[in-house]
Design an enzyme around this catalytic site. Structure first.
Site, mmCIF file in Angstrom:
data_model
loop_
_atom_site.group_PDB
_atom_site.id
_atom_site.type_symbol
_atom_site.label_atom_id
_atom_site.label_comp_id
_atom_site.label_asym_id
_atom_site.label_seq_id
_atom_site.Cartn_x
_atom_site.Cartn_y
_atom_site.Cartn_z
ATOM 1 C CB CYS A 85 -22.291 -23.527 9.311
ATOM 2 S SG CYS A 85 -22.513 -22.962 7.623
ATOM 3 N NE ARG A 126 -20.504 -28.682 12.112
ATOM 4 C CZ ARG A 126 -21.012 -29.883 11.923
ATOM 5 N NH1 ARG A 126 -20.405 -30.929 12.427
ATOM 6 N NH2 ARG A 126 -22.121 -30.052 11.241
ATOM 7 C CD1 TRP A 151 -16.681 -24.933 3.940
ATOM 8 C CD2 TRP A 151 -18.653 -25.279 2.922
ATOM 9 N NE1 TRP A 151 -16.444 -25.547 2.735
ATOM 10 C CE2 TRP A 151 -17.629 -25.774 2.091
ATOM 11 C CE3 TRP A 151 -19.971 -25.386 2.482
ATOM 12 C CZ2 TRP A 151 -17.875 -26.373 0.861
ATOM 13 C CZ3 TRP A 151 -20.217 -25.974 1.252
ATOM 14 C CH2 TRP A 151 -19.176 -26.471 0.457
ATOM 15 N N GLY A 174 -27.063 -25.599 7.537
ATOM 16 C CA GLY A 174 -27.864 -26.377 6.591
ATOM 17 C C GLY A 174 -28.244 -25.521 5.407
ATOM 18 C CD GLU A 207 -7.057 -41.193 2.408
ATOM 19 O OE1 GLU A 207 -7.974 -41.023 1.596
ATOM 20 O OE2 GLU A 207 -6.895 -40.471 3.413
ATOM 21 C CE LYS A 266 -6.080 -37.037 3.990
ATOM 22 N NZ LYS A 266 -7.154 -37.988 4.181
ATOM 23 C CD GLU A 300 -8.125 -33.810 2.445
ATOM 24 O OE1 GLU A 300 -9.239 -33.271 2.475
ATOM 25 O OE2 GLU A 300 -7.925 -34.949 2.915
#
Ligand code: AGP
Length: 601
Positions: free
Chosen positions: A2, A27, A76, A103, A474, A478, A481
């Site tokens: 977060c 985040r 998140w 956390g 990779e 990409k 995602e």
């Protein structure tokens, strides 16, 4: 994962919080919330606003009441679905204390049971809600003291900010294994998970360390360590510019960051020139190398394996950080390289600690000054890519890959594995790769044209061999995602050992080729795919005429020494993924379910 921010000073607190929190949305972006202290009818009020979804949606509806102190949070979700109740900040029973937390509190169930037995009522399903309740339990007029007692009870990774209605002059913050940075201005103080949130306000930062508590007041910021002693560390001046963290006219951060690559690659190279003389001798003495990292950084590490073996002659293995701890072996004389753009990835940090526990020398390769990994590793190399905001890594990947070339060839040169000419060829090769990347970015029409037909695909395969096998992995990451097209990256030779069964006329194959010893084998693999009626897009160097015998779908990249082709190819593939995702209307900078800093294991 977060993002948390805090502000105290003369400005309208909510304005600062909304603005800085927006920059931390990478985040997490499931939900957001703010708590501020306002004067109303001669008394202080703790106002809390929170909602599911992006910050902008709620920010426009929030009334600004002249608060001078506040905290904010973008989430998140780990414990509890993303909804209004689970959004932060969370409050104590009596509504006087508000806490924004990043956390995980590992022992939250035990604490919840204990606090519930004392009459505390919990409203959310989150682990975080225990923090304001614990502080409330210990509060006796002194917020700092209550926080100090509360953190003694918490287990896990946590950074949090706490405010109390009756103390509108201070924010108390604590850090334990989750990032937290303090910023200062004239008569004002800032706190955030990451410096990028605060670049418009200050460039003077203090990175908090584990076990430290800070009390932020308008007339100064004081920090104490676990033992209660005052910490007197130097504040760092960060030279990132605020505009580095803006879209600057681009539609998304990702496409801006893709286009920034010639500059970021130059910066990596220039930074290396000043770092290379100060490399610790332990690096050069390594008998074996283990590279540990996650996601895109793992792919940079896989490429590094080929380079360390080729330029330094050092046997190299690459491990996903989340799996590293399960390996029993202890490699004597091994150098452990931890690659992490953010320097905050929990799996990589855990691997770093494990490597140190096993007595190995650790080298961090990161983009973020003062990040946890840079503080824990024995030595750090900085990428100097500038801030990367898009959740999908782009410019930090090319910088990581450059770092692999630079480090491997320097070690190889110092140990005598390669001579001066070959060593020089690496730096020349990287300079020509930067020029090739400039050309790729100078004309993106051909990539857009290929993105048109690819955007309707449901599945795709990316193939490569040797140093372009990690490039294929990779490219595939990409694509999946940001466009949500299911894709797989494979070494081209492996396809016939199973995945070939999946190829059909609507399953595109994207083959990455270069003019090296893998060339003819790649052509063979392309033929195998075309024979199964798969539409094949070949990414090939300019001047190659052979490939047109297999397919008329060809994307050209400028011819460079094949040894450096992954850089030009990867940038081409970033553009392809971006344009496909854009055509599909995806949330490119904030793909669903993801976050940029993955601070949970
Ligand atoms: C990259 O596009 C991804 N979002 C992700 O795989 C990322 O590379 C991974 O989480 C590792 O992050 P780090 O480099 O900050 O450690």
């Amino acid at each position: 994962m977060c993002g948390i921010v805090g502000y105290l000073g003369d400005r309208e607190a909510l304005e600062v919080l909304v603005d800085s929190l927006r920059r931390l949305e990478y985040r997490g972006y499931d939900s957001a919330g703010f708590a501020s202290i306002v004067r109303s009818g001669g008394a202080n009020d703790l106002e809390v606003r929170k909602a599911p979804g992006y910050i902008d949606a709620m920010a426009s509806e929030m009334e600004r009441k002249g608060a001078r102190i506040g905290i904010g949070h973008t989430r998140w979700a780990t414990h509890g679905v993303p909804n209004q109740v689970n959004a932060h900040p969370h409050c104590s029973c009596d509504g006087t204390i508000a806490v924004a937390h990043n956390g995980i509190i590992d022992n939250h169930t035990t604490l919840k049971d204990e606090l519930a037995s004392k009459g505390h009522e919990f409203r959310s399903q989150t682990d975080s809600e225990v923090i304001p309740h614990l502080i409330e339990e210990y509060y006796d007029g002194d917020l700092e003291e209550a926080v100090a007692r509360a953190v003694e009870r918490l287990e896990g990774s946590f950074a949090f900010l706490a405010i109390h209605r009756d103390h509108p002059d201070r924010i108390v913050c604590y850090r334990e294994k989750s990032p937290l940075v303090l910023g200062k201005g004239a008569g004002e103080g800032f706190i955030a998970s990451d410096v990028t949130a605060l670049l418009s306000y200050t460039n003077s930062f203090l990175y908090m360390e584990d076990g430290e508590t800070a009390v932020v007041k308008a007339d100064g910021i004081s920090v104490r360590n676990r033992d209660g002693d005052h910490v007197d560390r130097t504040w760092k001046l960060v030279d990132w510019r605020p505009e580095d963290a803006e879209k600057s006219g681009f539609k998304h951060f990702m496409i801006k960051e893709i286009h920034e690559q010639p500059r970021s690659m130059h910066q990596t190279l220039a930074g290396w020139m000043s770092d290379e003389d100060a490399l610790p001798p332990r690096l050069v003495r390594a008998r074996t190398i283990k590279i540990v990292s996650c996601g895109t950084s793992y792919h940079a590490g896989l490429l590094g394996k080929y380079l360390f073996e080729r330029y330094a002659g050092i046997p190299t293995t690459v491990e996903m950080a989340s799996e590293y701890r399960y390996a029993d072996r202890t490699e004597e004389d091994s150098l452990v390289i931890l690659i992490s753009q953010s320097g905050e990835t929990a799996d990589t940090i855990a691997a770093a600690r494990e490597a140190k526990r096993r007595g190995m020398f650790t080298l961090a390769v990161t983009n973020v000054l003062g990040s946890t990994i840079s503080r824990e590793a024995d030595h750090t190399l900085y990428l100097r890519s500038g801030p990367e905001i898009g959740v999908a890594a782009s410019k930090t990947f090319t910088s990581q890959v450059m770092m692999m070339y630079l480090l491997s060839s320097t070690i190889g040169h110092r140990t005598g594995h390669i001579g001066r000419d070959e060593f020089r060829k690496v730096k020349d090769g990287l300079r020509s790769a930067i020029r090739a990347v400039e050309k790729v970015l100078g004309d993106t029409e051909a990539v857009k044209a290929q993105a048109e037909w690819l955007s309707s695909a449901h599945h795709a395969f990316f193939l490569g061999r040797y140093i372009n096998f990690p490039a294929a992995l990779e490219a595939s990451l990409k694509m999946k995602e940001i466009s949500y097209i299911h894709s797989e990256g494979y070494p081209a030779g492996e396809l016939k050992h199973g995945p070939l069964a999946l190829l059909q006329k609507d399953t595109p194959v994207i083959a990455l080729i270069s003019d090296d010893h893998t060339y003819s084998k790649m052509l063979g693999n392309i033929g195998e795919c075309a024979a199964r009626s798969s539409p094949v897009l070949v990414v090939a160097p300019e001047g190659d005429s052979e490939v047109s015998r297999y397919t008329d779908r060809i994307l050209r990249y400028p011819w460079i020494d094949p040894m450096f082709s992954p850089l030009a190819i990867s940038v081409t593939m970033q553009l392809l993924a971006y344009y496909v995702a854009d055509l599909r209307g995806c949330s490119i900078d904030k793909p669903r379910n993801l976050a940029k800093s993955v601070t949970v294991e």
